[in-house]
Design a protein around this motif. Sequence first.
Motif, PDB file in Angstrom:
ATOM      1  N   LYS A   1      -7.021  10.450 -29.747  1.00 57.78           N
ATOM      2  CA  LYS A   1      -7.085   9.058 -29.746  1.00 57.78           C
ATOM      3  C   LYS A   1      -7.319   7.945 -31.339  1.00 57.78           C
TER       4      LYS A   1
ATOM      5  N   LEU B   1     -13.941   6.536 -19.160  1.00 61.20           N
ATOM      6  CA  LEU B   1     -13.302   6.640 -19.900  1.00 61.20           C
ATOM      7  C   LEU B   1     -13.584   7.831 -21.274  1.00 61.20           C
ATOM      8  N   ASN B   2     -15.834   7.478 -20.501  1.00 59.87           N
ATOM      9  CA  ASN B   2     -16.275   8.884 -21.573  1.00 59.87           C
ATOM     10  C   ASN B   2     -16.618   9.958 -21.318  1.00 59.87           C
ATOM     11  N   GLY B   3     -15.853  11.403 -21.097  1.00 58.45           N
ATOM     12  CA  GLY B   3     -17.002  12.021 -20.368  1.00 58.45           C
ATOM     13  C   GLY B   3     -18.605  12.758 -20.911  1.00 58.45           C
ATOM     14  N   THR B   4     -18.855  12.110 -21.483  1.00 64.39           N
ATOM     15  CA  THR B   4     -19.456  12.825 -22.536  1.00 64.39           C
ATOM     16  C   THR B   4     -21.002  11.988 -22.313  1.00 64.39           C
TER      17      THR B   4
ATOM     18  N   TYR C   1     -18.066  18.597 -24.324  1.00 62.17           N
ATOM     19  CA  TYR C   1     -16.866  17.459 -24.271  1.00 62.17           C
ATOM     20  C   TYR C   1     -17.225  16.515 -25.476  1.00 62.17           C
ATOM     21  N   ALA C   2     -18.515  16.241 -25.980  1.00 60.83           N
ATOM     22  CA  ALA C   2     -18.189  15.483 -27.055  1.00 60.83           C
ATOM     23  C   ALA C   2     -17.464  15.912 -28.760  1.00 60.83           C
ATOM     24  N   GLU C   3     -17.483  14.491 -29.293  1.00 59.90           N
ATOM     25  CA  GLU C   3     -16.412  14.484 -30.116  1.00 59.90           C
ATOM     26  C   GLU C   3     -17.614  15.093 -31.420  1.00 59.90           C
TER      27      GLU C   3
ATOM     28  N   ASP D   1     -18.913   9.053 -28.786  1.00 56.37           N
ATOM     29  CA  ASP D   1     -19.062   8.899 -27.541  1.00 56.37           C
ATOM     30  C   ASP D   1     -20.045   7.922 -27.558  1.00 56.37           C
TER      31      ASP D   1
ATOM     32  N   ASP E   1     -15.328   5.975 -28.637  1.00 56.63           N
ATOM     33  CA  ASP E   1     -14.634   6.931 -28.107  1.00 56.63           C
ATOM     34  C   ASP E   1     -13.439   6.020 -27.254  1.00 56.63           C
TER      35      ASP E   1
ATOM     36  N   LYS F   1     -10.284   5.253 -26.622  1.00 58.27           N
ATOM     37  CA  LYS F   1      -8.413   5.406 -24.873  1.00 58.27           C
ATOM     38  C   LYS F   1      -8.097   4.362 -24.273  1.00 58.27           C
TER      39      LYS F   1
ATOM     40  N   GLY G   1     -12.986  14.561 -17.185  1.00 57.42           N
ATOM     41  CA  GLY G   1     -12.557  14.175 -18.545  1.00 57.42           C
ATOM     42  C   GLY G   1     -12.021  14.759 -20.012  1.00 57.42           C
ATOM     43  N   ALA G   2     -12.818  16.118 -20.028  1.00 62.23           N
ATOM     44  CA  ALA G   2     -13.464  16.405 -21.023  1.00 62.23           C
ATOM     45  C   ALA G   2     -13.559  17.521 -20.781  1.00 62.23           C
TER      46      ALA G   2
HETATM   47  N1  HSE Z   1     -15.649  12.928 -26.347  1.00 62.30           N
HETATM   48  C1  HSE Z   1     -14.361  12.774 -25.366  1.00 62.30           C
HETATM   49  C2  HSE Z   1     -15.396  12.965 -24.023  1.00 62.30           C
HETATM   50  C3  HSE Z   1     -13.361  14.249 -25.185  1.00 62.30           C
HETATM   51  O1  HSE Z   1     -16.846  12.905 -23.649  1.00 62.30           O
HETATM   52  O2  HSE Z   1     -14.665  11.867 -23.028  1.00 62.30           O
HETATM   53  C4  HSE Z   1     -12.956  13.382 -23.922  1.00 62.30           C
HETATM   54  O3  HSE Z   1     -11.720  12.779 -25.243  1.00 62.30           O
END
Ligand code: HSE
Length: 463
Positions: free
Chosen positions: A111, A164-167, A194-196, A202, A207, A211, A311-312
């Motif tokens: 993204k 929209l962010n799992g972290t 999960y994290a970038e 995040d 992030d 999205k 989400g991740a």
């Molecule tokens: N780092 C992103 C999150 C991964 O935590 O949502 C999913 O796009």
Amino acid sequence: MADGHNPPLTLGIAGFGTVGSGLLRILRENRAEITARTGREVRVKSVLVRDLSKARACPPPDGARLTDNPDDLLKDPETDVFVELIGGIETAGELVGKALRAGKHVVTANKALLAERGNEIFALAAEKKLHLGYEASVCGGIPIIRTLREALAGDRLDSIVGILNGTSNFILSEMSDKGMDFAAALKEAQTRGYAEADPVLDIDGRDAAQKLYLLIRLAWGAEYPYAAIPVSGITGVSPADIRYAREFGCRVKLICYARLHGDDPRSGGIEAGVCPALVNERFLLARVEGAYNAVRVEGNAAGSVFLHGKGAGDLPTGSSVAADILDIAKNVPPCNTGFAGPHPTAPARVIGPRESFSPHYLRLNVADRPGVLRDVAAVLADHAISLAQVIQKDDAAETAPPPAGKAGPYTASLILMTHKASDDAVHKAVTALAALPFVRESPVRFRVLTGKSGELPRLRAGS
Ligand code: HSE
Ligand code: NAP
């Protein structure tokens, strides 16, 4: 197994990390189902990595070559699809551009790349009549791209609200439910994949904004520049805020919102943002836990549609990548933006902070002395902000002697719930409050998400 008529679809996969490993596992374990759906074999010819000597979570597929040379994918005439799962902007952007120019379809989970360079890449894919699949780039395993592009294509959409962010949702859930501290929860999110690569993306909300940018394009066919989305992340959320939110019957969530003003994004405009918000526990969004994401879309025909899912993570994200690959294998015609119109899409009118209204939660750490509440109320009144509720907390955990050079004997927390006010007014009021001599720390400011009735959360009896 191919049916004898259809040649296999050949993939070159760039990236063998969390998502790459998940995709390879899905292609291996669900091979029979995939062939049954597409009528052809989907085979992996090469997997691109940075470090050939690194240990891998699973072996590369039988017959596939592990390489550190992008040309093994890009210049290979047999490779039909370039799957970009390396992340970042510069190298990924260069490889995606080369792949499209070489006539290869592209599937990506990136993204950041699409938010920064989307216009150029979407235009190139359209010019070449190639697929640019990006289901995995928003909300991991939730099929939100398809939902906006296809399932809700007959609706005029009014709004999108989501997590929209799992972290960051994982961190807030761990802080809320287990009392874990921020740094430990972030570390755990990183361990779970999960994290970038740069987790600041995040936690500072970028992030999620990347999205949201993609969802706005799909929902309204309009360009709301990613850089123009107002963003604040979760680094300022403290255990005290989580506790006070609970006293109002709310959870603190990192919320993304986008809403159409008027009938058309070009003339009416789009209001959008990413910020921590108090969400009433009765709302479904408040119950989205851990690394789960959710999106609520309001359409004028379908009404309210709520999607919830992981989400991740490796398999959920790999599932969305696989779905895009299957579209290509089935020879579905490309429709990357969901619109037949020009590429890039037309610019939306950006609704600015003076036209964007919400109730707000404010928390101030103040000296506990006479006149404080009067002066705070005066600042809010000067900015035409009406107060709905005020609470002073002087429980021991929040009470401390004054810092050197600051007024008053002890510190108390003032929790203020405002009626609807513009973001601009609240921003200016918070700046003025921060400058008052008895305000001891930067004020905390979150939006309050309300339902259609606009009813504000109320303090629970006994709090
Ligand atoms: N780092 C992103 C999150 C991964 O935590 O949502 C999913 O796009
Ligand atoms: P990751 O675990 O860090 O994996 C990245 C992979 O790319 C690694 O295999 C790495 O090689 C390879 N790579 C990096 N730079 C490279 C380069 N210059 N040349 C060749 N290979 C390179 O990342 P990830 O979590 O899988 O994320 C990948 C993408 O998916 C990102 O765009 C991310 O935003 C997106 N995404 C991730 C998730 C998630 O849950 N993780 C969810 C949705 C979307 P080495 O292994 O040799 O280092």
